[in-house]
Design a protein around this motif. Sequence first.
Motif, PDB file in Angstrom:
ATOM      1  N   THR B  57       0.836  -1.197   0.000  1.00  0.00           N
ATOM      2  CA  THR B  57       0.000   0.000   0.000  1.00  0.00           C
ATOM      3  C   THR B  57       0.869   1.245   0.000  1.00  0.00           C
ATOM      4  O   THR B  57       2.071   1.184   0.298  1.00  0.00           O
ATOM      5  N   GLY B  58       0.280   2.348  -0.317  1.00  0.00           N
ATOM      6  CA  GLY B  58       1.007   3.619  -0.368  1.00  0.00           C
ATOM      7  C   GLY B  58       0.140   4.626  -1.097  1.00  0.00           C
ATOM      8  O   GLY B  58      -0.680   4.252  -1.932  1.00  0.00           O
ATOM      9  N   VAL B  59       0.300   5.886  -0.745  1.00  0.00           N
ATOM     10  CA  VAL B  59      -0.507   6.924  -1.394  1.00  0.00           C
ATOM     11  C   VAL B  59      -0.139   7.028  -2.878  1.00  0.00           C
ATOM     12  O   VAL B  59       0.947   6.600  -3.273  1.00  0.00           O
ATOM     13  N   PHE B 168       2.439  -7.386   5.030  1.00  0.00           N
ATOM     14  CA  PHE B 168       1.842  -6.126   4.584  1.00  0.00           C
ATOM     15  C   PHE B 168       2.917  -5.043   4.567  1.00  0.00           C
ATOM     16  O   PHE B 168       3.523  -4.738   5.595  1.00  0.00           O
ATOM     17  N   LEU B 169       3.140  -4.480   3.391  1.00  0.00           N
ATOM     18  CA  LEU B 169       4.238  -3.534   3.197  1.00  0.00           C
ATOM     19  C   LEU B 169       3.685  -2.143   2.878  1.00  0.00           C
ATOM     20  O   LEU B 169       2.856  -1.985   1.985  1.00  0.00           O
ATOM     21  N   LEU B 170       4.142  -1.170   3.630  1.00  0.00           N
ATOM     22  CA  LEU B 170       3.718   0.217   3.395  1.00  0.00           C
ATOM     23  C   LEU B 170       4.827   0.955   2.673  1.00  0.00           C
ATOM     24  O   LEU B 170       5.943   1.075   3.188  1.00  0.00           O
ATOM     25  N   LEU B 171       4.519   1.442   1.483  1.00  0.00           N
ATOM     26  CA  LEU B 171       5.500   2.153   0.674  1.00  0.00           C
ATOM     27  C   LEU B 171       5.335   3.657   0.889  1.00  0.00           C
ATOM     28  O   LEU B 171       4.237   4.189   0.820  1.00  0.00           O
ATOM     29  N   LYS B 172       6.457   4.332   1.144  1.00  0.00           N
ATOM     30  CA  LYS B 172       6.410   5.769   1.445  1.00  0.00           C
ATOM     31  C   LYS B 172       7.457   6.492   0.629  1.00  0.00           C
ATOM     32  O   LYS B 172       8.391   5.890   0.113  1.00  0.00           O
TER      33      LYS B 172
END
Lengths: 327, 327
Positions: B57-59, B168-172
Amino acid sequence: MADIDSWAAAIQSGDRAALARAITRVESRREEDLQTGQQLIEACLKIKSNSYRIGITGVPGAGKSTFIEQLGMRYIAAGHRVAVLAVDPSSSITKGSILGDKTRMQELSRADAAFIRPSPAGDSLGGVARKTRETITLCEAAGYDIILVETVGVGQSETAVHGMVDFFLLLKISGAGDELQGIKRGVVELADALVINKADGENMAAARTAQTTFKKALHLYPPKPNGWDPKVLLCSSLEGSGFDEIEALLSRYAVENRTSGSWNKKRTEQNIAWMQNTLDSGMQRIFQESSVIREEYQRLQEQVAQGNLSPFRAAEMLLKKITFEAK
Amino acid sequence: MADIDSWAAAIQSGDRAALARAITRVESRREEDLQTGQQLIEACLKIKSNSYRIGITGVPGAGKSTFIEQLGMRYIAAGHRVAVLAVDPSSSITKGSILGDKTRMQELSRADAAFIRPSPAGDSLGGVARKTRETITLCEAAGYDIILVETVGVGQSETAVHGMVDFFLLLKISGAGDELQGIKRGVVELADALVINKADGENMAAARTAQTTFKKALHLYPPKPNGWDPKVLLCSSLEGSGFDEIEALLSRYAVENRTSGSWNKKRTEQNIAWMQNTLDSGMQRIFQESSVIREEYQRLQEQVAQGNLSPFRAAEMLLKKITFEAK
């Protein structure tokens, strides 16, 4: 109903015994008592109140009792009436770990303008939370305009308390290393303010460091739905320091949110959520209590757990097995 | 059923058209198609798979497509087969904001060992999520052992994706000031890893600062149920740097959790949760579709919203109005 009305009038007039007896009805396990309790709540909902509901959580040892004693006495000095309630689902097992011992709030327990009630007992968090939520209504009708709801910082009880208060305060002590000793995931996010207690004497430096750390951490979260930016404050319940700032913050929050309309909006949303949750769990209970369905439910759940059946398909198969009719 | 079995066999043999047609059935709005879809899923659940489901996920602007292109091609080079799916409930309105345009994953979209499918359309997140969850089963039966599920960092879609993946990986990207640009409350807590993308050239210093900040912030959270301590890594999808560490981390997570039993435990819990949620929403739907109850529901909800009726009492009144029988 005449009885109920005069009982409610007694509560409204400040009759402590009438209030205590009403709470006992709400907390009872007897169907007859519960019905009386519900009638009392309906009558009390008609009594106008302008209360401030403040939730206070923190791990054992954070100093919740002395904090509540200080905060409560200050509100009383300012002319308010203070009720102290609790949600502690473990209390039926541990025989009242919080608020059970009024001696920890010596001044407050002697004050005429204060009403302290330990956590109701109960088998489930839902049951305990409901009783406390209903007791809030009774206390408000009795003219208590500051409602402090205490809970321990473990389990799901903070979420329940967060769902019944206007302001949620997380009490902490500055610790060595792990700053969130025992606080469950997600609780920090619920907080409208984080107060570091025991910021006195030799602890002062550690408390200031913790304050900086938490300010930075809270800054990483996006703002709350009402636009409120959670604050980190220091206090010493022992010395009574920091409480001017805490009171000012609580006051500012109330003014801002009452002005913007967020106050009532939040309360309405909380009420609707309690209704929906009660409905959901009621439907689940009926569902699981049906002997025919229960076996099928367990059989399908087992297949889902083993990965042999789609969870969606299992749910559909169960839904097809019931008739659901309005009377 | 002979048809279904041969169709499932075609999927298992790697027939892309058979897989694509099966997904279309699962995504369909036609009852007949959906039934075929369910039969295919049941057949596919019997086909053994040893997959790794990774949520990303990530904006918008975080660089999810190029990240997935890099990660996916590395897995393919290591002999894996990669499926790229998405959950984007807004796609039915915006006509596919993510994964709609395969040109953003040029290499991956041309690779034989990759299968890219845009987000299903749907009116509700629940519907969209379910279709993607079911598509995972079909892709696993087709031999894809790396399942990448993309979602945008807004709304509740991350929670849905978190509930269907192993990791679950958060991309920033490192930003100015507000480090969590647009990321919804609670998403950081879901992350097993936080990867700061575009850590290259002039961004390098800012990315390193962000890494330090997030490491400190994540340290404030208690450990995950499986004991995993979330990590913060840097990468540049443009330069391909940082991916050795990301792959190593993903691999270590899988080994640790498979060994400890947490892997299967989490999958089982996820399946049971999907079943229970589908059951809950199904019961609510039936409840709200009943014309007699619906009016009463709205009337009581209104009273609760106005504070004239206890939410618990309202729920009980509704529950008493229904009969609920097993067939």
